[in-house]
Design a protein around this motif. Sequence first.
Motif, mmCIF file in Angstrom:
data_model
loop_
_atom_site.group_PDB
_atom_site.id
_atom_site.type_symbol
_atom_site.label_atom_id
_atom_site.label_comp_id
_atom_site.label_asym_id
_atom_site.label_seq_id
_atom_site.Cartn_x
_atom_site.Cartn_y
_atom_site.Cartn_z
ATOM 1 N N PHE A 174 0.800 -1.224 0.000
ATOM 2 C CA PHE A 174 0.000 0.000 0.000
ATOM 3 C C PHE A 174 0.833 1.274 0.000
ATOM 4 O O PHE A 174 0.321 2.341 -0.345
ATOM 5 C CB PHE A 174 -0.931 -0.004 1.214
ATOM 6 C CG PHE A 174 -1.939 -1.118 1.182
ATOM 7 C CD1 PHE A 174 -3.045 -1.045 0.359
ATOM 8 C CD2 PHE A 174 -1.756 -2.254 1.962
ATOM 9 C CE1 PHE A 174 -3.976 -2.076 0.318
ATOM 10 C CE2 PHE A 174 -2.673 -3.292 1.932
ATOM 11 C CZ PHE A 174 -3.789 -3.199 1.102
ATOM 12 N N LEU A 175 2.109 1.199 0.383
ATOM 13 C CA LEU A 175 2.944 2.404 0.416
ATOM 14 C C LEU A 175 3.228 2.913 -0.998
ATOM 15 O O LEU A 175 3.388 2.118 -1.929
ATOM 16 C CB LEU A 175 4.265 2.116 1.115
ATOM 17 C CG LEU A 175 4.283 2.116 2.641
ATOM 18 C CD1 LEU A 175 5.663 1.707 3.136
ATOM 19 C CD2 LEU A 175 3.919 3.487 3.201
ATOM 20 N N PRO A 176 3.354 4.232 -1.170
ATOM 21 C CA PRO A 176 3.849 4.758 -2.450
ATOM 22 C C PRO A 176 5.322 4.420 -2.623
ATOM 23 O O PRO A 176 5.990 3.977 -1.678
ATOM 24 C CB PRO A 176 3.618 6.266 -2.321
ATOM 25 C CG PRO A 176 3.629 6.522 -0.849
ATOM 26 C CD PRO A 176 3.027 5.299 -0.213
ATOM 27 N N TYR A 177 5.834 4.666 -3.810
ATOM 28 C CA TYR A 177 7.201 4.277 -4.146
ATOM 29 C C TYR A 177 8.224 4.825 -3.157
ATOM 30 O O TYR A 177 9.081 4.092 -2.655
ATOM 31 C CB TYR A 177 7.528 4.754 -5.562
ATOM 32 C CG TYR A 177 8.965 4.550 -5.974
ATOM 33 C CD1 TYR A 177 9.471 3.277 -6.175
ATOM 34 C CD2 TYR A 177 9.815 5.646 -6.163
ATOM 35 C CE1 TYR A 177 10.787 3.079 -6.554
ATOM 36 C CE2 TYR A 177 11.132 5.466 -6.551
ATOM 37 C CZ TYR A 177 11.615 4.184 -6.731
ATOM 38 O OH TYR A 177 12.915 3.999 -7.094
ATOM 39 N N GLY A 178 8.135 6.114 -2.836
ATOM 40 C CA GLY A 178 9.109 6.718 -1.934
ATOM 41 C C GLY A 178 9.066 6.106 -0.550
ATOM 42 O O GLY A 178 10.111 5.823 0.057
ATOM 43 N N GLY A 179 7.865 5.893 -0.026
ATOM 44 C CA GLY A 179 7.731 5.287 1.295
ATOM 45 C C GLY A 179 8.253 3.860 1.322
ATOM 46 O O GLY A 179 8.879 3.437 2.302
ATOM 47 N N LEU A 180 8.018 3.119 0.246
ATOM 48 C CA LEU A 180 8.505 1.749 0.172
ATOM 49 C C LEU A 180 10.030 1.718 0.178
ATOM 50 O O LEU A 180 10.642 0.880 0.878
ATOM 51 C CB LEU A 180 7.962 1.073 -1.086
ATOM 52 C CG LEU A 180 8.472 -0.348 -1.383
ATOM 53 C CD1 LEU A 180 8.203 -1.279 -0.213
ATOM 54 C CD2 LEU A 180 7.837 -0.890 -2.660
#
Length: 406
Positions: A302-308
Motif C-alpha cells: 500500500f505504500l507509495p514508491y518513496g515510502g517503500l
Amino acid sequence: MQKPQSQPPSAHGAIRRRSLLAGCSAHGVHDGLTDVIYVLLPIWQAQFAMSYAQVGLLRGAYSGMMAGFQLLASRAAKRWGREPLLVGGTALAGLAYLLAGQATGLGVLLLALLLGGLGASTQHPLASSLITDTHEAGGGVKEALSQYNFAGDIGKTLIPGLVGLLLTLVSWRTSVSLIGLLGLAAALLLWWLIPSRASTLAMNEQAPKTVRGQGSASGLRALILTGTLDSAVRMGFLTFLPFLLKTKGAGTAGIGLALTLLFVGGAFGKLFCGYLGARIGMMKTVWITESSTASLIVLAVFLPYGGLMLMLPLLGLVLNGTSSVLYGAVPDLAGAGQREQAFSLFYTGTIGGGALAPMLFGSLGDSIGIALALMALSATLLLTLPLSWSVQRGLDAAPGLSGQAG
C-alpha cells in the motif's frame, strides 16, 4: 584411544578464531559462487541460444545438487572427516567454474554446474558444525553462527558485483575462469585455516564441562519446517518485489537500488538478530521478526514508491534476520554427534523451500495478482509463530537446555 595432549588456554582462542574465519570464508566464497550464476545466465543464454526452460535447467541443476547432496555430505564426513570434504568440495566448485569457462555447448555447461552444486553441498552442514564444535566449550555459538551467516551475504554482494565489473573489461570465459581460480584459492586457504581434528578434540577435552542438551527430534522437525517457510516467503518476496516496484513507477535503476537497500538491511539483520536471539531467546526473537516481516510486506503493497524505498532496509533486516536465530537453535536440538546431519537436513529444507516458493507463488500471482499473492505470502509467514513455540518446547524438553531457552 590416546588422550589428547594438553594445550595452553591461549591456544583455545586461536582454534576458535581459525575455525570461525574458515567457516566465514567458506560461506562467503560458496554463496558468492552460487549467486554469480544470476549474472552469467543472460550471457550464456545469448552465447548458446538457450530457451528460458534451458536457462531454468542450468540454475536448477546447481541448486538441486547443492540441496540434494547435503545429507550425503554430512554422512561422508563421519567416514572421511569434515576437513577433507570441506576443502575438497570448495576445490570441486572452483574446478567446475574452470570447466564452465571452456564450455562450447549446453552439455558441458550443465555438467560443470552439476559438479559445482555437488562441491557446494559440503559447505553449509560442515562449516556450520565446525564453528559449533569449536565454540561450544568457550561459549558464543549463536553469536558465531550469526557472523557466519553475515559472511554469506557479504559473499553474495561482493563476488557477483566484482564479476559484473570484470565482464565490462574481459570476456565471460576469462571472468568465469577467474571465479574458478578463486574457488581453488579458497580451498587452499581452508586447508591452512581449519584446525586439526586432534587440536579440536584436545580443546574440548580440557574445556570446563557444561550441561549439554541431548537433542529433540520433534523440536528439530518443527525448526526445519519453520526455516523452510521462512525461506519460502523470503524467496517469494524477492521474486515479486521488482514487479511490485514496477507497478509503483520504478525503472530499472530504481529496482536495482531497492534490491541493494533490501540486501544491505538483510546482511545486518542476520548479524543483529543472531545476537538478539542469544540475549532474549529463540521464540521471542522469531515472533518479533516474523510478525514484523508479515506486517511490513502488507505495508509494502500500500505504500507509495518513496515510502517503500525508505522502509526496505528495515524490511530486509527482519526478513533475513530470522534465519540466524534458527541456525543458532540447530546445535541444541540436534545433540552432540548429530550436528552435520541436522544442519544438512535444515539447509536442505530451507534451500528447497526457497526454490519451490517462486514457482508456487508465481502461479498464484498469475491467478490473483501481485498484491493478493503478497498478502498470501504474509499470511504464510504467520504459520511460523506456532511452529516456533513447538521449537521452544523442544529446547525446553532437551536435557540441560531448559535454562538456556530464554
